[in-house]
Structure formats: C-alpha cells, structure tokens
Design an enzyme around this catalytic site. Structure first.
Site, PDB file in Angstrom:
ATOM      1  N   PRO A  96       0.759  -1.230   0.000  1.00  0.00           N
ATOM      2  CA  PRO A  96       0.000   0.000   0.000  1.00  0.00           C
ATOM      3  C   PRO A  96       0.798   1.294   0.000  1.00  0.00           C
ATOM      4  O   PRO A  96       1.191   1.779   1.050  1.00  0.00           O
ATOM      5  CB  PRO A  96      -0.807  -0.092   1.289  1.00  0.00           C
ATOM      6  CG  PRO A  96      -0.057  -1.065   2.167  1.00  0.00           C
ATOM      7  CD  PRO A  96       1.055  -1.616   1.376  1.00  0.00           C
ATOM      8  N   GLU A  97       1.030   1.850  -1.144  1.00  0.00           N
ATOM      9  CA  GLU A  97       1.378   3.270  -1.233  1.00  0.00           C
ATOM     10  C   GLU A  97       0.294   3.894  -2.097  1.00  0.00           C
ATOM     11  O   GLU A  97      -0.675   3.218  -2.431  1.00  0.00           O
ATOM     12  CB  GLU A  97       2.782   3.471  -1.825  1.00  0.00           C
ATOM     13  CG  GLU A  97       3.885   2.961  -0.893  1.00  0.00           C
ATOM     14  CD  GLU A  97       5.290   3.386  -1.326  1.00  0.00           C
ATOM     15  OE1 GLU A  97       5.415   4.510  -1.843  1.00  0.00           O
ATOM     16  OE2 GLU A  97       6.221   2.599  -1.157  1.00  0.00           O
ATOM     17  N   ARG A 134      14.081   2.509   8.575  1.00  0.00           N
ATOM     18  CA  ARG A 134      13.556   1.960   7.318  1.00  0.00           C
ATOM     19  C   ARG A 134      14.726   1.773   6.370  1.00  0.00           C
ATOM     20  O   ARG A 134      15.665   2.569   6.343  1.00  0.00           O
ATOM     21  CB  ARG A 134      12.572   2.936   6.648  1.00  0.00           C
ATOM     22  CG  ARG A 134      11.507   3.520   7.546  1.00  0.00           C
ATOM     23  CD  ARG A 134      10.511   2.519   8.084  1.00  0.00           C
ATOM     24  NE  ARG A 134       9.814   1.762   7.053  1.00  0.00           N
ATOM     25  CZ  ARG A 134       8.772   2.206   6.358  1.00  0.00           C
ATOM     26  NH1 ARG A 134       8.306   3.419   6.553  1.00  0.00           N
ATOM     27  NH2 ARG A 134       8.190   1.448   5.471  1.00  0.00           N
ATOM     28  N   ARG A 160      12.714  21.698   6.425  1.00  0.00           N
ATOM     29  CA  ARG A 160      13.134  20.492   7.146  1.00  0.00           C
ATOM     30  C   ARG A 160      14.615  20.228   6.964  1.00  0.00           C
ATOM     31  O   ARG A 160      15.111  20.191   5.846  1.00  0.00           O
ATOM     32  CB  ARG A 160      12.379  19.266   6.634  1.00  0.00           C
ATOM     33  CG  ARG A 160      10.971  19.581   6.290  1.00  0.00           C
ATOM     34  CD  ARG A 160      10.044  18.527   6.758  1.00  0.00           C
ATOM     35  NE  ARG A 160       8.719  19.129   6.865  1.00  0.00           N
ATOM     36  CZ  ARG A 160       7.837  18.774   7.767  1.00  0.00           C
ATOM     37  NH1 ARG A 160       8.133  17.844   8.617  1.00  0.00           N
ATOM     38  NH2 ARG A 160       6.662  19.352   7.808  1.00  0.00           N
ATOM     39  N   LYS A 177      -2.796   7.925   1.629  1.00  0.00           N
ATOM     40  CA  LYS A 177      -2.997   6.481   1.773  1.00  0.00           C
ATOM     41  C   LYS A 177      -4.269   6.154   2.550  1.00  0.00           C
ATOM     42  O   LYS A 177      -4.494   5.012   2.925  1.00  0.00           O
ATOM     43  CB  LYS A 177      -1.794   5.854   2.492  1.00  0.00           C
ATOM     44  CG  LYS A 177      -0.460   6.072   1.780  1.00  0.00           C
ATOM     45  CD  LYS A 177       0.699   5.575   2.620  1.00  0.00           C
ATOM     46  CE  LYS A 177       2.010   6.190   2.142  1.00  0.00           C
ATOM     47  NZ  LYS A 177       3.110   5.935   3.091  1.00  0.00           N
ATOM     48  N   ARG A 227      -0.730  -8.837   9.111  1.00  0.00           N
ATOM     49  CA  ARG A 227      -0.100  -8.263  10.295  1.00  0.00           C
ATOM     50  C   ARG A 227      -1.083  -7.520  11.193  1.00  0.00           C
ATOM     51  O   ARG A 227      -0.725  -7.127  12.298  1.00  0.00           O
ATOM     52  CB  ARG A 227       1.036  -7.329   9.881  1.00  0.00           C
ATOM     53  CG  ARG A 227       2.224  -8.093   9.346  1.00  0.00           C
ATOM     54  CD  ARG A 227       3.320  -7.181   8.871  1.00  0.00           C
ATOM     55  NE  ARG A 227       3.975  -6.489   9.960  1.00  0.00           N
ATOM     56  CZ  ARG A 227       4.977  -5.640   9.787  1.00  0.00           C
ATOM     57  NH1 ARG A 227       5.414  -5.376   8.570  1.00  0.00           N
ATOM     58  NH2 ARG A 227       5.538  -5.053  10.805  1.00  0.00           N
TER      59      ARG A 227
END
Length: 260
Positions: free
Chosen positions: A2-3, A249, A150, A58, A111
């Site tokens: 899922p993206e 990640r 950022r 998403k 999951r």
DNA sequence: CGTATCCTGACC
DNA sequence: GGTCAGGATACG
C-alpha cells in the site's frame, strides 16, 4: 502493497463493490482493530447506506448516508477482498463489511496493523496531510517550501505525510534514484532545480506504478530500479545498489548516480 | 531528534 | 531463534 497507487486501486475496487449498498453488519475479527472500531461505532454503521468512497494520500474515506465517515488505512499489509457472505471467510480477514444483498468486503491484513475508524459528521477524519503529489494543482513552490523547512534527510522528508501525502518507502527510493538525488542530503539543501526534478520524478514513478497496479497482480522481478535490489547493478551505471537504514527503514540507492 | 511499539509471516 | 517487512505514532 500500500502506497498511493495501490491504495488508489484498492479504493476503486471498494467503490465498485459498495457504493449505493446498505451495510447489513460489520464484524471485527481481530482485537487490534477492535481498539479503534468499537461496538458503539459499529452500531452507528449498521443499516447505513454507503454514499461515496474517496482516497486522500494512503487513507480511504467511506462516506455514509448518516453523514459519518469511515476511514481505513492499510498500513503495511492491508487489502480488500470482495466476495459473497455465504463463502468461507479469509484466513486474514480482520474486519468484514456485510452488505444487503449478500455481498461482502473483507479487510484482509496478515499483520493486523491496518486501522479503521469512524468519524462523525463535522469531525476531522484525517490527520494533517500535505498535498497529494498526484494533485495537478500542486505547484513546485509549495513542495519546495515544505522541503526547505526540514533539516532531516530528503528520504525521510518524503515519508513524512505532512510534506506529501501518499509517498512511502518504495516510491521514495525510486523517485530519488530517478531524480539522481542522494537520500541522505538534508531536505532543505535542495536547489529549486532539484526540487522540481524530484517532484517530477515522484509523479512519474507513481504514474507508472498506477499503470502497472492491478493489471499484473503482483509478481515480479524488474519492477523496481533500486528498492530491494541491494548488491544488484544500477540499470544506468552498473554500480552495485546499496542499502542503508534511515529512521529504521531501509533505503536503497545507487552510490554513483546519487552522490551528494 | 532517535527509539519503541503495534502485529504476524517469511526467511535465513 | 533472530531479522526483516510496502506505516505511523507515542514517547523520552
């Protein structure tokens, strides 16, 4: 899976299956989902008609005739299974929507990290999200301004849903490879030229994924340029793809094409 | 800011 | 038995 492209596809599947239908019952089969979808929420959903299904980043939004909204997030391994209520239930079904007429939609998720929540009319249903990169009205300056605030690595900034909604670990890596930008450079350090190149790369990678999604189920070698290809040659320069860890990640990149 | 946590399955 | 997994959040 899922993206953004996969969720877009899933939301179409859901829309085709449920819009206009009445929810006969909702069953929560795993305790993880029961935390967010209480029996009180289920009582509000039962008997409602599904008016619309939309996607934002998403998140999938199911609008009910009552004015309430169900928000579904697949996290890592969620997906929809559309079938009939009389058939045996899927092993990994976590939440089941039974429709009037015998239809059934299951949120399958090995999951069980998916979330499904109910929000009343007027209540904010979504967390703070940046624009969808697929939104054609999104201008590079807006994207660039978000990045310039950022100091974190650009790869991690792309995963921050407040910068852009819908980009995940795979397509962040793929887009950075396509734009020839190192995943480790600070987000704020990108020139406007590179900001533009990156946004274009993100759009390109997502559009291609959207084309492929659903058409060829999953399988496959050769779907990605860098993701999950540690030690394999870069298709542009032959340098071996490297894996590093950023914010717990995996990040895959070509150390030659994507220098800082 | 980094780190732990929610879950389960696949793989070494 | 340990590690890793396409995500996000809560915490120190």
């Amino acid at each position: 899976m899922p993206e953004l492209p996969e969720v877009e596809y899933a939301s179409r599947v859901l829309r085709d299956a449920v819009v206009g239908k009445t929810v006969r019952d909702v069953k929560v089969l795993h305790r993880a989902q029961r935390r967010s979808l209480t029996s009180r929420s289920i009582a509000r959903v039962r008997g409602a008609r599904i008016v619309a299904v939309d996607r934002r980043g998403k998140h999938q939004l199911i609008t009910l005739s009552t004015g309430d909204t169900i928000v579904v997030h697949f996290r890592m391994t969620g997906d929809w299974l559309v079938d009939q209520a009389r058939l045996p239930i899927d092993k990994f079904a976590r939440v089941v929507l039974e429709l009037a007429g015998g239809g059934r939609v299951s949120l399958v998720d090995p999951r069980a990290l998916s979330t499904i929540t109910l929000h009343r009319q007027g209540e904010e249903a979504l967390p703070a999200l940046g624009p969808d990169p697929t939104d054609p009205t999104l201008h590079v300056d807006t994207f660039g301004a978000a990045l310039s605030r950022r100091r974190i690595a650009i790869k991690q900034a792309l995963l921050d849903q407040r910068v852009l909604a819908g980009v995940g670990n795979i397509y962040a890596a793929e887009a950075l490879w396509l734009a020839k930008i190192s995943p480790r450079v600070p987000a704020s350090s990108l020139s406007s030229t590179r900001q533009a190149r990156l946004l274009e790369a993100i759009r390109s990678v997502l559009a291609k994924a959207q084309q492929d999604t659903g058409r060829y189920r999953d399988d496959g070698e050769g779907r990605f340029e860098v993701y999950d290809r540690e030690g394999m040659p870069c298709s542009r320069c032959g340098t071996l793809i490297r894996r590093i860890v950023q914010g717990q990640r995996s990040t895959y990149y070509c150390p030659h094409c994507q220098r800082r």
